[in-house]
Design an enzyme around this catalytic site. Sequence first.
Site, PDB file in Angstrom:
ATOM      1  N   GLY A 176       0.815  -1.225  -0.169  1.00 27.09           N
ATOM      2  CA  GLY A 176      -0.364  -0.129   0.143  1.00 27.09           C
ATOM      3  C   GLY A 176       0.439   1.025   0.098  1.00 27.09           C
ATOM      4  O   GLY A 176       1.667   0.652  -0.640  1.00 27.09           O
ATOM      5  N   ARG A 197       1.995  -4.043  12.454  1.00 28.70           N
ATOM      6  CA  ARG A 197       0.702  -3.969  13.250  1.00 28.70           C
ATOM      7  C   ARG A 197       1.421  -5.366  14.219  1.00 28.70           C
ATOM      8  O   ARG A 197       1.579  -6.651  13.133  1.00 28.70           O
ATOM      9  CB  ARG A 197      -0.822  -3.895  13.228  1.00 28.70           C
ATOM     10  CG  ARG A 197      -1.648  -2.708  13.129  1.00 28.70           C
ATOM     11  CD  ARG A 197      -1.650  -1.994  14.677  1.00 28.70           C
ATOM     12  NE  ARG A 197      -2.290  -0.935  14.503  1.00 28.70           N
ATOM     13  CZ  ARG A 197      -1.995   0.175  14.603  1.00 28.70           C
ATOM     14  NH1 ARG A 197      -0.690   0.319  13.872  1.00 28.70           N
ATOM     15  NH2 ARG A 197      -2.635   1.240  14.222  1.00 28.70           N
ATOM     16  N   GLU A 219       0.505  -5.005  22.880  1.00 28.73           N
ATOM     17  CA  GLU A 219       1.163  -3.260  22.686  1.00 28.73           C
ATOM     18  C   GLU A 219      -0.103  -2.902  24.039  1.00 28.73           C
ATOM     19  O   GLU A 219      -1.769  -3.191  23.605  1.00 28.73           O
ATOM     20  CB  GLU A 219       1.232  -2.663  21.927  1.00 28.73           C
ATOM     21  CG  GLU A 219       2.196  -2.379  20.916  1.00 28.73           C
ATOM     22  CD  GLU A 219       2.006  -1.056  20.239  1.00 28.73           C
ATOM     23  OE1 GLU A 219       1.716  -0.462  20.041  1.00 28.73           O
ATOM     24  OE2 GLU A 219       2.912  -1.789  19.110  1.00 28.73           O
ATOM     25  N   HIS A 272       6.665   1.585  19.224  1.00 30.36           N
ATOM     26  CA  HIS A 272       5.391   2.562  18.275  1.00 30.36           C
ATOM     27  C   HIS A 272       5.779   3.953  17.778  1.00 30.36           C
ATOM     28  O   HIS A 272       4.901   4.996  18.070  1.00 30.36           O
ATOM     29  CB  HIS A 272       4.315   1.942  19.017  1.00 30.36           C
ATOM     30  CG  HIS A 272       3.104   1.999  17.723  1.00 30.36           C
ATOM     31  ND1 HIS A 272       1.762   1.488  17.960  1.00 30.36           N
ATOM     32  CD2 HIS A 272       2.775   2.812  16.444  1.00 30.36           C
ATOM     33  CE1 HIS A 272       1.129   1.482  16.889  1.00 30.36           C
ATOM     34  NE2 HIS A 272       1.966   2.323  16.053  1.00 30.36           N
TER      35      HIS A 272
HETATM   36  C1  DGY Z   1      -1.266   4.287  12.878  1.00 25.93           C
HETATM   37  O1  DGY Z   1      -1.847   5.466  12.509  1.00 25.93           O
HETATM   38  O2  DGY Z   1      -2.143   3.331  12.777  1.00 25.93           O
HETATM   39  C2  DGY Z   1      -0.205   4.480  13.530  1.00 25.93           C
HETATM   40  O3  DGY Z   1       0.059   3.124  14.308  1.00 25.93           O
HETATM   41  C3  DGY Z   1      -0.521   4.973  14.765  1.00 25.93           C
HETATM   42  O4  DGY Z   1      -1.171   4.602  15.483  1.00 25.93           O
END
Ligand code: DGY
Length: 321
Positions: free
Chosen positions: A158, A240, A269, A287
């Site tokens: 993406g 993720r 997390e 993160h």
């Molecule tokens: C997102 O924008 O998904 C980043 O991981 C921050 O949460």
Amino acid sequence: MAERPVVFVTRRLPAAVEARLAERFVPIPNSEDRAWTAEELVERARRADAVLTTATERWTAEMLAAVAGRVRILATFSVGTDHIDLEAARRLGIVVTHTPDVLTEATADVALLCLLGAARRAFEAQRDLRAGVWTRWSPTGYLGLELHGRTLGIVGMGRIGRAVARRARGFGMTVRYHNRRRLPPELEEGAIWHETLDELLPHCAFLSVHCPGTPENRHLLDRRRLALLPRGAVVVNTARGNVIDEAALLEALDSGRFFAVGLDVFENEPDVDHRWFTRPRAFLLPHIGSATVETRDAMGFRCLESLEAFFAGREPPHRVV
Ligand code: DGY
């Protein structure tokens, strides 16, 4: 807007975003930036027309049902939406918006940081330097892997995956990718498509994950698939945590099958498995993919654009549901 809509803002946001929010809406803030329980979130949301949330709050079907009478829109300060039950939101008529595009470059930078940090053993080198353990340059010290000339596999091509591919080419890497569908050539960034993940993995000395944390993608990289990577691979995740079976990843690192890993995201997390902390070949970040001044402001303004459009009776520009 006659009466300013009430917005429950679940976290502290960058100052410029909070200032503009306060001009146009009546905020219910989280001044101490507390981690609310589900009950506390619902109790506050029930007093609001909209919720400006982040990826640190989970919105289950039950919670959405409990606030649906009043809340009409949930704007998440994230591109990922895996913390929201989108199907329930759709059913309940709650609009959901997110923050695409603006965090692409910042997150791709952190993917490269993880690739380099893991491959060049940056954690070990910095740890020793700061501890005064490093005494002098050594011909055999901290030997890492070069990116140049190696193959990077990208899972999920993406916006962020493509931005990583562009950077990787600049480092002299060959890029291969797996995506459900092949991209048109002008979007491929010179990368080679593999129809299946299983086909891609054996080619990849380096692997970087960029697919969403949907239930279907949970443990997409499970023990069996991780075993398809070549010996000595470097695996990086800035997407993720649940996309990789973290226990299997740790095992592969401990057994010496993988050279190093770079992680900006974790399965549970913020309760990170403490075993990572004692693994020198794990380059770890908390993160921070989108954590730049520019990007966090832009994410906040994306949320405000969506809220403003919605309450002005227009289609919110960054709508997911
Ligand atoms: C997102 O924008 O998904 C980043 O991981 C921050 O949460």
